[in-house]
Structures are given as C-alpha cells and as structure tokens.
Write an enzyme that holds these catalytic residues in place. Structure first.
Site, PDB file in Angstrom:
ATOM      1  N   GLY A 201       0.767  -0.795   0.068  1.00  0.00           N
ATOM      2  CA  GLY A 201       0.468  -0.133   0.229  1.00  0.00           C
ATOM      3  C   GLY A 201       0.657   1.096   0.046  1.00  0.00           C
ATOM      4  O   GLY A 201       1.885   1.337  -0.017  1.00  0.00           O
ATOM      5  N   GLY A 228       4.587  28.214   8.913  1.00  0.00           N
ATOM      6  CA  GLY A 228       4.704  28.917   8.901  1.00  0.00           C
ATOM      7  C   GLY A 228       6.070  29.448   9.868  1.00  0.00           C
ATOM      8  O   GLY A 228       6.834  28.964   9.711  1.00  0.00           O
ATOM      9  N   TRP A 230       9.231  32.252  11.339  1.00  0.00           N
ATOM     10  CA  TRP A 230      10.120  33.454  10.476  1.00  0.00           C
ATOM     11  C   TRP A 230      10.125  33.760   9.436  1.00  0.00           C
ATOM     12  O   TRP A 230       9.961  34.402   9.009  1.00  0.00           O
ATOM     13  CB  TRP A 230      11.176  33.294  11.390  1.00  0.00           C
ATOM     14  CG  TRP A 230      11.913  34.577  11.457  1.00  0.00           C
ATOM     15  CD1 TRP A 230      13.449  35.078  11.178  1.00  0.00           C
ATOM     16  CD2 TRP A 230      11.522  36.384  11.976  1.00  0.00           C
ATOM     17  NE1 TRP A 230      12.731  36.309  10.634  1.00  0.00           N
ATOM     18  CE2 TRP A 230      12.679  36.869  11.198  1.00  0.00           C
ATOM     19  CE3 TRP A 230      10.781  36.318  12.651  1.00  0.00           C
ATOM     20  CZ2 TRP A 230      12.826  38.487  11.663  1.00  0.00           C
ATOM     21  CZ3 TRP A 230      10.753  38.232  13.273  1.00  0.00           C
ATOM     22  CH2 TRP A 230      11.959  39.015  12.738  1.00  0.00           C
ATOM     23  N   GLU A 273       4.153  35.374  11.447  1.00  0.00           N
ATOM     24  CA  GLU A 273       5.532  36.661  11.750  1.00  0.00           C
ATOM     25  C   GLU A 273       6.120  37.899  10.858  1.00  0.00           C
ATOM     26  O   GLU A 273       6.307  37.557   9.969  1.00  0.00           O
ATOM     27  CB  GLU A 273       7.152  35.700  12.544  1.00  0.00           C
ATOM     28  CG  GLU A 273       6.266  34.671  13.352  1.00  0.00           C
ATOM     29  CD  GLU A 273       7.980  34.259  13.907  1.00  0.00           C
ATOM     30  OE1 GLU A 273       8.570  35.073  14.272  1.00  0.00           O
ATOM     31  OE2 GLU A 273       7.748  33.211  14.784  1.00  0.00           O
ATOM     32  N   TYR A 274       4.994  39.110  10.494  1.00  0.00           N
ATOM     33  CA  TYR A 274       3.679  39.061  11.595  1.00  0.00           C
ATOM     34  C   TYR A 274       2.611  39.556  10.249  1.00  0.00           C
ATOM     35  O   TYR A 274       3.557  40.932   9.973  1.00  0.00           O
ATOM     36  CB  TYR A 274       4.109  39.745  12.645  1.00  0.00           C
ATOM     37  CG  TYR A 274       4.904  39.688  14.105  1.00  0.00           C
ATOM     38  CD1 TYR A 274       4.367  38.665  15.187  1.00  0.00           C
ATOM     39  CD2 TYR A 274       6.241  39.887  13.723  1.00  0.00           C
ATOM     40  CE1 TYR A 274       5.105  38.005  15.749  1.00  0.00           C
ATOM     41  CE2 TYR A 274       7.158  39.472  14.352  1.00  0.00           C
ATOM     42  CZ  TYR A 274       6.746  38.020  15.886  1.00  0.00           C
ATOM     43  OH  TYR A 274       7.629  37.958  16.250  1.00  0.00           O
ATOM     44  N   ALA A 348       6.161  34.359  24.636  1.00  0.00           N
ATOM     45  CA  ALA A 348       6.371  35.756  26.226  1.00  0.00           C
ATOM     46  C   ALA A 348       8.517  35.818  26.274  1.00  0.00           C
ATOM     47  O   ALA A 348       8.798  35.724  27.289  1.00  0.00           O
ATOM     48  CB  ALA A 348       6.001  35.573  27.168  1.00  0.00           C
ATOM     49  N   TYR A 349       9.253  35.460  24.739  1.00  0.00           N
ATOM     50  CA  TYR A 349      10.796  35.636  24.682  1.00  0.00           C
ATOM     51  C   TYR A 349      10.693  36.443  23.523  1.00  0.00           C
ATOM     52  O   TYR A 349      10.719  36.885  22.850  1.00  0.00           O
ATOM     53  CB  TYR A 349      10.989  33.701  24.848  1.00  0.00           C
ATOM     54  CG  TYR A 349       9.976  33.174  23.144  1.00  0.00           C
ATOM     55  CD1 TYR A 349      10.406  33.162  22.481  1.00  0.00           C
ATOM     56  CD2 TYR A 349       9.220  32.493  24.220  1.00  0.00           C
ATOM     57  CE1 TYR A 349       9.421  32.777  21.706  1.00  0.00           C
ATOM     58  CE2 TYR A 349       8.560  31.382  23.507  1.00  0.00           C
ATOM     59  CZ  TYR A 349       8.652  31.389  22.029  1.00  0.00           C
ATOM     60  OH  TYR A 349       8.022  31.471  21.436  1.00  0.00           O
ATOM     61  N   ASP A 350      12.427  36.406  23.626  1.00  0.00           N
ATOM     62  CA  ASP A 350      13.105  36.803  22.563  1.00  0.00           C
ATOM     63  C   ASP A 350      12.631  38.451  22.652  1.00  0.00           C
ATOM     64  O   ASP A 350      12.660  39.534  21.800  1.00  0.00           O
ATOM     65  CB  ASP A 350      13.129  36.223  21.205  1.00  0.00           C
ATOM     66  CG  ASP A 350      13.409  35.528  20.685  1.00  0.00           C
ATOM     67  OD1 ASP A 350      14.105  34.973  21.800  1.00  0.00           O
ATOM     68  OD2 ASP A 350      12.873  34.507  19.736  1.00  0.00           O
TER      69      ASP A 350
END
Length: 539
Positions: A201, A228, A230, A273-274, A348-350
C-alpha cells in the site's frame, strides 16, 4: 447451557477420573515413571482424544480460539470486520447480536490490519483507552523537524506523558494557499527502528508516522501541525498572498483540512510573523474563521457511535503563536481572533537579542524601573494588553524559552556589548541544557523577574529561565489565571531532575497531576491517503 468448550472439559474430567482408577492397576508403568509423570502423559493423550470427539460433535467450533471475541486484544482475530469506532478507541465492540460501532454520517468502511510492526521505543501494539475529560492547565511544546539532524533529537524522545499538546514545526505555504511539508526526509520518509521497508500500500513514515504512534500511546497529547514561522512568513512573506483574498483563504483552509486528515494531526497552529497592518490583521481573522468553518465541517463527517448509541466526533484545534511586541499585536483584532481560536501561544521570549544595541533580559516578567534599557519588553504588560483587548486569560498560554540569549564583552544587562558568542547550534543562542556555561554564575533580578548568568572573566551575559525562574512563572500563571505553559522548543530541555518541562508540569498539575487539562486526542482518520494512518488505529 454448556458451551462447546465447557462440554469439552466435562469429557476430559470424566476420562481423567477413569485414568485415576487405572493408575492404581498399572504398577509396571509406575516403575518406569512416577505416578505424576504417568498421569501427565495420559492427560496429553486423552486431551487429543477429546479434541477429536469435540470436532465430531461440534464441527463448527474452532478449538484454538475462544467463542467470545475480545476486540480489545492486540492480537484479536482478523476474520471479523473492523469499523471506525468511538472517540479514539482502536477497536469496535462486537456484541453477541453483532452490534458494531458505526460511523453515522458516511458509509461504514471496513478496514484491516496492515501488519506494520510498531517501533519498540515509542508505542505498544495497542493504544491506551481514551482519557476522561477534565479542565486544567495546558502544557505545550514546539518540536522542529530539523531537530533530528545536529541535535540528534528524535520523535521518540519527546516527553509525551508531560504534554497536552505537541506542535510540529514548520510547514510552508504556496502562493495559491496550499500547505506543504518542508523536509520530506524528516517529515515523511526516514525509517526508524521497526518501520518496514516492505509494507504493502501507500504508507507514510518519518516523524508523521512516529508522532501518530506516540499519541496513540499517550492519549492526552494532541499533535498539531504548526504552519509558518519566521523564515516562511517574515522573511519570505508566504502567508501574505493567500490571506489577501477569499479564494486564497478558502484554499488555505481546505489544505489545512487535508493535512489533518492525511497525516493524522489533531489540529493546526498558525505562526504568522507578523501581519504588517490592520488590513492584514483583518485578513488573518478571516483566514482563521474559514479554517474553523472547514475543520468543523470535516469533523461532522466523522461522527461515530458506540454499541450503546453514544455519539462523538473530533474537535480539531486551532491555535496561533502570538507576538509580544505592541507594534505587532496592536494590528490584530485580538478579541475576535480569540473567539475563533482554542488557545493562544504567547511568545513571551526574545525580548532582547543581537538586534539590540544593549544587552537585556529576553523573557522577564516585569519592567525594570532602575535599569529600563535591560527590559525593552515585559510579560506583565503583554498579558494585560491581551486581556484588555478581549482575550480570556484562560486562552493564553505563557511561552517560555528552553534556551538563552547571549551577549559578550558587556558589564551586564542594559549595557553595551560586543558579540553574542558561538551558541549551541546558532550564534548567540545556547540550549538550556548547556547552561550555565563553565565559569559563569547564575543571578536573579527580583525587580525584572528574570534570571541570567554572568562570567566575570569573559564578560558574557546570558539571559534565560533557570529552573527556579520557570517555577516562579508557574506562580504567575496561577495568579493570573492563564491557560498554561508553552515552550520553544522541546529539544533544549534537560532530561534529568532539572528538566523545566517536568517540574513546571508538576507545579501546575500538583502531585497527582489533576491540575493538568485532560482531553483525548483523535486516532481515526478513514480518509487519509496513507494506508498506515488510515488503518493503523481504526481496526
């Protein structure tokens, strides 16, 4: 009324009684073998005779199998049809009156086992039962298809028992809206231990197959495809064109449905983004709305009922990776978007990095008043902005990094720097499991709600969440009634007692785990173009 097997053993007992009497008379046989050995030989001989008698009296009975079928047994006989059954259950229940679990809104499809051998490292031969629904905190982690290369991190290593959701990254988008996987070797082709090279198959392998088996073993972990990222949406702008027209959005949503039904995903995560203006923000909402409509329509074709008549169907999830910078999130109709999505993964980083002129905290909770250059962004302000825009706090998952951002030749946060260091896999970025670096000492800034390491001899400052900082964020999640925790990305964590994921999940869930959300994933994909996805868990 005695069954055929009961009669069989009745005859055996009668004949065994006779042999017991004869045993007293056969003293010569007892000299060659003790009495017990002699009886065992007689029993073996008599059982053969009983089988012959049974076959004569009951020719339709198969003496090698029980007359009752256990459809939950891994090696259940294959002479009976298998049907897609109740929510996630691998086998239909076949009762004495031949009642079966039926797919309500489409013709019943009979499927048969593929003979595929699951890999020993990731799944047993049968998935665990469905988990009971329970509200609680989510625990999500991103897993990159590139992790199998330099990092040598494979799907089997994912801590599935700790996660409610795993986000497989990244798929790309063509200009006509078609979603495509980005690494055929990692995604669909690589054969792991136990994968056959001779299955009949059309079958899929790679991470897709491994994650399908992993979620069958861990029924509370939903696997979503993340589209998606960056490179594809910021650098290459691949979502701009399909999102800009109704036709493109419809094609994109239809392709998302295809990804779910063909590869066995539990939903879709969008990482755009974004959006660059309010027009694109509105287009993003329209695209998500179209996705919701088409995924719900497809779910309506997968309505099942068990032998008791209880109906169920999947709910395919949609989430987004959400920006923390106000120049980006203010362009989005956040309240309306939240109403369409199941949850939002707040990045909530970078907050600070090589793009800045001064070093800074990259995932701090609060703004620093004494050293404002060290905190260009802060989680407290971002969370409040989302809630003020109409996003329910329970839909917000707090993103946390499993890596650190480095600055070299600096005297500390908020000050000039020169260089960013070699990093673990890329310049300036170090995996959490490699931190702190030799010679560095860890520090905690109460004012900023942030941890970091600093090496006095080299002037290297690295901003990252230590385990203690991650546990402080557990308190923050609870105090602000957020939905849970998210990590970028899973390969950066430790595997010992210092694991951030393990300890945060324990902190959110409690000693018994009851604080963690519980909801079963979905295993039945009868429309998949791949035989091992279509057949593996619906027979």
């Amino acid at each position: 009324m005695l069954s055929a097997r009961s009669l069989q053993w009745f005859y055996l007992l009668v004949l065994l009684s006779v042999t017991t009497v004869l045993a007293a008379e056969e003293t010569q046989a007892a000299n060659d073998c003790d009495w017990y050995c002699w009886v065992e030989k007689k029993i073996n001989s008599l059982e053969k005779q009983v089988d012959k008698i049974t076959k004569l009296l009951f020719p339709d009975v198969d003496n090698n199998t029980s007359t009752s079928i256990d459809d939950n047994a891994p090696n259940a006989p294959t002479g009976h049809p298998r049907y897609p059954s109740s929510f996630g259950a691998p086998y239909a229940s076949i009762t004495a009156n031949h009642g079966v679990a039926k797919l309500i809104s489409r013709p019943i499809v009979t499927v048969t086992p593929t003979g595929r051998t699951p890999i020993a490292t990731s799944t047993p031969s049968e998935p665990k039962p469905d988990v009971q629904a329970r509200a609680g905190y989510r625990s999500l982690a991103y897993f990159g298809n590139w992790d199998i290369y330099g990092r040598k991190y494979f799907p089997q290593q994912v801590p599935a028992e700790k996660l409610t959701h795993l986000l497989y990254s990244f798929a790309d988008i063509k200009s006509d809206g078609t979603v495509v996987l980005t690494d055929t070797y990692a995604d669909t082709d690589i054969h792991y231990q136990g994968d056959s090279w001779s299955d009949s198959g059309n079958n899929v392998y790679g991470a897709v197959n491994q994650l399908a088996m992993l979620k069958a073993r861990n029924r509370n972990m939903k696997v979503m495809l993340s589209i998606g990222g960056w490179t594809y949406t910021n650098t290459n702008k691949h979502l701009d064109t399909p999102a800009s027209t109704a036709q493109g959005r419809q094609a994109f949503a239809a392709s998302c449905v295809d990804m779910v039904k063909n590869y066995g995903f539990d939903g879709i995560d969008i990482d755009w983004e974004y959006p660059q203006n309010t027009t694109q923000g509105s287009q993003f909402l329209a695209m998500l709305t179209e996705m919701r409509s088409q995924l719900d329509d497809y779910a309506e074709t997968l309505v099942y009922a068990d032998a008791a008549g209880r109906k169920t169907k999947p709910h395919f999830l949609i989430s987004m990776a959400a920006p923390a910078g106000d120049t980006n999130y203010r362009l989005l109709p956040l309240g309306k978007i939240a109403a369409v999505l199941d949850f939002i993964n707040l990045m909530a980083y970078d907050y600070a990095g090589s793009w800045d002129k001064t070093s800074g905290h990259a995932s701090n909770l609060y703004a620093s008043t004494s050293n404002p250059l060290s905190t260009p962004f802060n989680t407290y302000g971002v969370v409040n902005a989302y809630i003020a825009a109409g996003v329910p706090s329970a839909k917000l998952n707090l993103g946390m990094p499993l890596y650190g951002r480095a600055f070299t030749k600096t005297r500390g946060p908020g000050l000039p720097y020169d260089g960013i260091g070699d990093g673990t896999w890329e310049k300036g970025v170090y995996d959490f499991k490699d931190l702190p670096l030799k010679g560095a000492k860890e520090y905690y800034s109460k004012e900023a709600g942030a941890t970091f390491s600093y090496d006095n001899s080299t002037g290297m400052f690295i901003s990252y969440d230590t385990l203690n900082m991650a546990l402080r964020k557990v308190d923050y999640i609870k105090q602000n009634k957020l939905g849970g925790a998210m990590w970028w990305e899973v390969s950066g964590d430790r595997t010992d007692k210092g694991s951030i994921i393990t300890n945060v999940v324990r902190g959110l869930g409690g000693s018994d785990g009851s604080g963690i959300e519980s909801s079963s994933n979905w295993l039945a994909y009868p429309d998949s173009q791949y035989d091992n996805i279509k057949n593996a868990y619906s027979h």
